[in-house]
Write a protein that holds these residues in place. Structure first.
Motif, PDB file in Angstrom:
ATOM      1  N   VAL A  17       0.851  -1.192   0.000  1.00 20.67           N
ATOM      2  CA  VAL A  17       0.000   0.000   0.000  1.00 20.67           C
ATOM      3  C   VAL A  17       0.890   1.248   0.000  1.00 20.67           C
ATOM      4  CG1 VAL A  17      -1.800   1.293   1.207  1.00 20.67           C
ATOM      5  CG2 VAL A  17      -1.813  -1.212   1.286  1.00 20.67           C
ATOM      6  N   ASP A  18       0.676   2.090  -1.009  1.00 23.83           N
ATOM      7  CA  ASP A  18       1.467   3.298  -1.198  1.00 23.83           C
ATOM      8  C   ASP A  18       0.798   4.465  -0.448  1.00 23.83           C
ATOM      9  OD1 ASP A  18       2.644   5.605  -2.114  1.00 23.83           O
ATOM     10  OD2 ASP A  18       2.671   5.007  -4.224  1.00 23.83           O
ATOM     11  N   ALA A  19       1.477   4.943   0.599  1.00 21.81           N
ATOM     12  CA  ALA A  19       0.932   6.061   1.381  1.00 21.81           C
ATOM     13  C   ALA A  19       1.719   7.344   1.110  1.00 21.81           C
ATOM     14  CB  ALA A  19       0.967   5.719   2.874  1.00 21.81           C
ATOM     15  N   THR A  20       2.514   7.352   0.048  1.00 22.01           N
ATOM     16  CA  THR A  20       3.383   8.512  -0.215  1.00 22.01           C
ATOM     17  C   THR A  20       2.578   9.757  -0.594  1.00 22.01           C
ATOM     18  OG1 THR A  20       3.696   7.868  -2.522  1.00 22.01           O
ATOM     19  CG2 THR A  20       5.343   7.087  -0.955  1.00 22.01           C
ATOM     20  N   GLY A  21       1.355   9.552  -1.078  1.00 19.00           N
ATOM     21  CA  GLY A  21       0.497  10.690  -1.455  1.00 19.00           C
ATOM     22  C   GLY A  21       0.224  11.615  -0.281  1.00 19.00           C
ATOM     23  N   ILE A  22       0.184  11.030   0.929  1.00 19.53           N
ATOM     24  CA  ILE A  22      -0.039  11.857   2.122  1.00 19.53           C
ATOM     25  C   ILE A  22       1.138  12.810   2.303  1.00 19.53           C
ATOM     26  CG2 ILE A  22      -0.240  11.837   4.653  1.00 19.53           C
ATOM     27  CD1 ILE A  22      -1.614   9.083   4.372  1.00 19.53           C
ATOM     28  N   MET A  23       2.349  12.309   2.080  1.00 23.50           N
ATOM     29  CA  MET A  23       3.549  13.117   2.285  1.00 23.50           C
ATOM     30  C   MET A  23       3.689  14.206   1.218  1.00 23.50           C
ATOM     31  SD  MET A  23       4.671  11.793   5.006  1.00 23.50           S
ATOM     32  CE  MET A  23       6.246  12.607   5.199  1.00 23.50           C
ATOM     33  N   ARG A  24       3.030  14.009   0.079  1.00 20.42           N
ATOM     34  CA  ARG A  24       3.062  15.047  -0.964  1.00 20.42           C
ATOM     35  C   ARG A  24       1.904  16.023  -0.799  1.00 20.42           C
ATOM     36  NH1 ARG A  24       4.258  10.461  -4.093  1.00 20.42           N
ATOM     37  NH2 ARG A  24       2.074  10.311  -4.695  1.00 20.42           N
ATOM     38  N   GLY A  25       1.030  15.751   0.177  1.00 23.48           N
ATOM     39  CA  GLY A  25      -0.147  16.598   0.360  1.00 23.48           C
ATOM     40  C   GLY A  25      -1.186  16.340  -0.713  1.00 23.48           C
ATOM     41  N   GLU A  26      -1.155  15.150  -1.348  1.00 19.55           N
ATOM     42  CA  GLU A  26      -2.118  14.832  -2.424  1.00 19.55           C
ATOM     43  C   GLU A  26      -3.254  13.938  -1.937  1.00 19.55           C
ATOM     44  OE1 GLU A  26       1.431  15.031  -5.744  1.00 19.55           O
ATOM     45  OE2 GLU A  26       0.300  13.162  -5.528  1.00 19.55           O
ATOM     46  N   ASP A  27      -2.911  12.927  -1.112  1.00 18.75           N
ATOM     47  CA  ASP A  27      -3.932  12.004  -0.595  1.00 18.75           C
ATOM     48  C   ASP A  27      -4.210  12.341   0.867  1.00 18.75           C
ATOM     49  OD1 ASP A  27      -3.937  10.630  -2.962  1.00 18.75           O
ATOM     50  OD2 ASP A  27      -2.556   9.064  -2.275  1.00 18.75           O
ATOM     51  N   SER A  28      -5.450  12.057   1.305  1.00 13.68           N
ATOM     52  CA  SER A  28      -5.755  12.226   2.724  1.00 13.68           C
ATOM     53  C   SER A  28      -5.510  10.902   3.445  1.00 13.68           C
ATOM     54  CB  SER A  28      -7.208  12.658   2.900  1.00 13.68           C
ATOM     55  OG  SER A  28      -8.065  11.611   2.503  1.00 13.68           O
ATOM     56  N   ILE A  29      -5.374  10.990   4.766  1.00 13.15           N
ATOM     57  CA  ILE A  29      -5.215   9.790   5.586  1.00 13.15           C
ATOM     58  C   ILE A  29      -6.449   8.897   5.394  1.00 13.15           C
ATOM     59  CG2 ILE A  29      -5.151   9.010   8.005  1.00 13.15           C
ATOM     60  CD1 ILE A  29      -3.383  11.599   8.484  1.00 13.15           C
ATOM     61  N   GLU A  30      -7.618   9.541   5.290  1.00 14.30           N
ATOM     62  CA  GLU A  30      -8.875   8.832   5.043  1.00 14.30           C
ATOM     63  C   GLU A  30      -8.789   8.005   3.745  1.00 14.30           C
ATOM     64  OE1 GLU A  30     -11.862   8.258   6.353  1.00 14.30           O
ATOM     65  OE2 GLU A  30     -12.690   7.472   4.481  1.00 14.30           O
TER      66      GLU A  30
END
Lengths: 391, 111
Positions: free
Chosen positions: A331-344
């Motif tokens: 599971v790629d959670a890197t989007g959170i670190m870029r401010g693109e994906d939410s934790i939700e």
């Protein structure tokens, strides 16, 4: 995700894999166990690494036995050399009592190693045939137990993978599943938060006691283990509480039903669905075997980018580190670190991946390579010296 | 413009998602990925470190992830780096020599 399709066991549990455990009950049987496993599909070797004597090894043997009655295991072949004090039935008895088929073989009672391997293969075939006949059922999520662990943590863990897995854990608990975390040393400083989450003052007291015991094991005067490094701080962690809270984030926010003890006398299991803590070690290889012994069918594992894996309990790896992420990560959670994906959003990705894995889909590196099935046990003599009570 | 993640609505700090330069504007985003504020960084803040979302007075708790994880030992103005030079543990401090080493290695601007 309300049900999953798995293997019905006689003890009422439901596995997401259908494995055969080949147990070397003493270290001398390891080679025989490997030789049998090489030619037996879906088999996993678990070896007693530490002498052939039972006295002093009770916790390790209990972990082996309980790993064999994990829902993912269909049956077991127990091998030993035979000159030590760990009788095969000591291991096989409780496995048999769980309704699983078990075969035992003692090398010195056969005509040696080659004959034991040959007979072991024949017995393993019988067990495989039995496993292949196990019925598949649609099981409710109340039959699902998920281990939660971090490893190779970095700045992204506390911000991306841990909160996402924590939110996923909350959603799983709300659907009636069970989740278990451990790593008590990392919960130092979280006691006041755990007080609010514990379902009773008794559970809170037990949590505080077991965290304090673990602290005694690791913080021995003159031989301290680092809890905060300069590297941690440069990465953005200011206090030990902040580091602990980052680790606790992966357990979500739901009430803590109990803290499950793992010791020479007992391995406690969840009694009602919900969130649990446990004495599962912070050391990764051994933690997966603890999760196996506690009855977890799957592990959610948050990391910078490491490919930790276990052959009994499939591991879903979650990373938020865009520098380290590679094809081992599920599971790629890197989007959170870029401010693109939410934790939700990432918590939903965690649940979608979990849903596929508990319904039989392989994880990113399942079948490719695994950590050793390390069996961690506390040295009873050291426990006594540290004044840690053994009931 | 920089970005910083506020993990919980109760937090008085947000974690920057990339190195932020002194004077740079920083967009604060929530865990729902909504923009909730835009503030100016009063000093350089390296990736993974915390920017104050509200002024902290000595003794005030630093709230992150909805929980108190430290207390201010100096005034921390909005937009400043909240770290070892102005925050201490509520339970167990890291040694002073280590704090000096962290401040040196990170080249933290102290007032």
């Amino acid at each position: 995700m309300q049900t999953f399709r798995g293997y019905q066991r006689a003890d009422g549990s439901v596995g997401i894999r259908n494995l055969l455990l080949i147990i070397a009950a003493d270290e001398c049987a390891e080679g025989i166990a490997r030789a049998v496993a090489d030619k037996t599909p879906n088999s996993v070797v678990v070896t007693n690494y530490n002498t052939c004597m039972y006295g002093g090894n009770e916790e390790m043997i209990a972990t082996m036995i309980n790993a064999a009655i994990n829902p993912n295991v269909a049956g077991a072949l127990v091998l030993n050399m035979g000159c030590g004090s760990i009788a095969p039935d000591l291991v096989a008895g409780p496995i048999r009592a769980s309704g699983r088929p078990v075969e035992t073989l003692t090398c010195i009672k056969q005509s040696g190693t080659v004959a034991t391997i040959k007979e072991g293969l024949a017995r393993a075939q019988k067990l495989v045939a039995h496993a292949n006949a196990v019925e598949m059922v649609d099981a409710p999520l109340s039959k699902l137990v998920v281990g939660i662990k971090c490893g190779g943590s970095d700045t992204s863990s506390g911000m991306a993978s841990n909160p996402s897995v924590g939110l996923a854990a909350d959603k799983l608990i709300d659907k009636g599943a069970t989740a278990i975390a451990g790593e008590l040393l990392e919960l130092m400083g979280c006691e006041h938060i755990l007080e609010k989450r514990a379902v009773s003052p008794q559970v809170h007291e037990k949590i505080v006691q077991l965290i304090s015991d673990e602290e005694k094991r690791w913080h021995v005067e003159g031989a301290q283990v680092e809890t905060m490094s300069v590297g941690n701080s440069i990465g953005g962690l200011t206090t030990i509480e902040e580091k602990s809270l980052g680790a606790l984030a992966k357990t979500g926010t739901r009430p803590i039903q109990d803290i499950l003890r793992i010791n020479a006398k007992t391995i406690e299991k969840p009694t009602v669905p919900g969130m649990y803590l446990s004495e599962t070690t912070m050391l990764c290889g051994g933690s997966a075997m603890h999760f196996a012994a506690l009855g977890c069918q799957v592990i959610l594992w948050t990391t910078g980018g490491a490919g930790f894996n276990n052959p009994i309990v499939p591991v879903i790896r979650v990373s938020g580190n865009s520098q380290l992420i590679n094809e081992d990560i599920d599971v790629d959670a890197t989007g959170i670190m870029r401010g693109e994906d939410s934790i939700e959003e990432v918590s939903e990705k965690v649940l979608e991946t979990l849903h596929r894995v508990i319904n039989g889909e392989k994880t990113a590196i399942e079948d490719f390579g695994y950590a050793y099935c390390s069996l961690i046990q506390k040295d009873q003599r050291v426990e006594r010296l540290l004044g840690i009570p053994t009931e | 413009m920089g970005k910083a993640l506020r993990l919980d609505g109760a937090d008085n700090v947000a974690t920057v998602l990339a190195d932020v330069a002194k004077g740079e504007r920083v967009q604060i985003i929530s865990d729902q990925n909504e923009i909730i504020a835009e503030i100016e960084a009063l000093q350089a803040i390296p990736f993974g470190n915390k920017i104050a979302l509200a002024p902290l007075h000595p003794g005030d708790h630093l709230i992150k992830g909805g929980a108190a994880v430290g207390k201010a030992i100096k005034p921390v103005p909005l937009g400043q780096l909240a770290h070892v030079q102005n925050i201490r543990s509520l339970n167990l401090d890291i040694p002073e020599t280590m704090i000096r080493e962290i401040i040196t290695q990170m080249n933290i601007e102290e007032d």
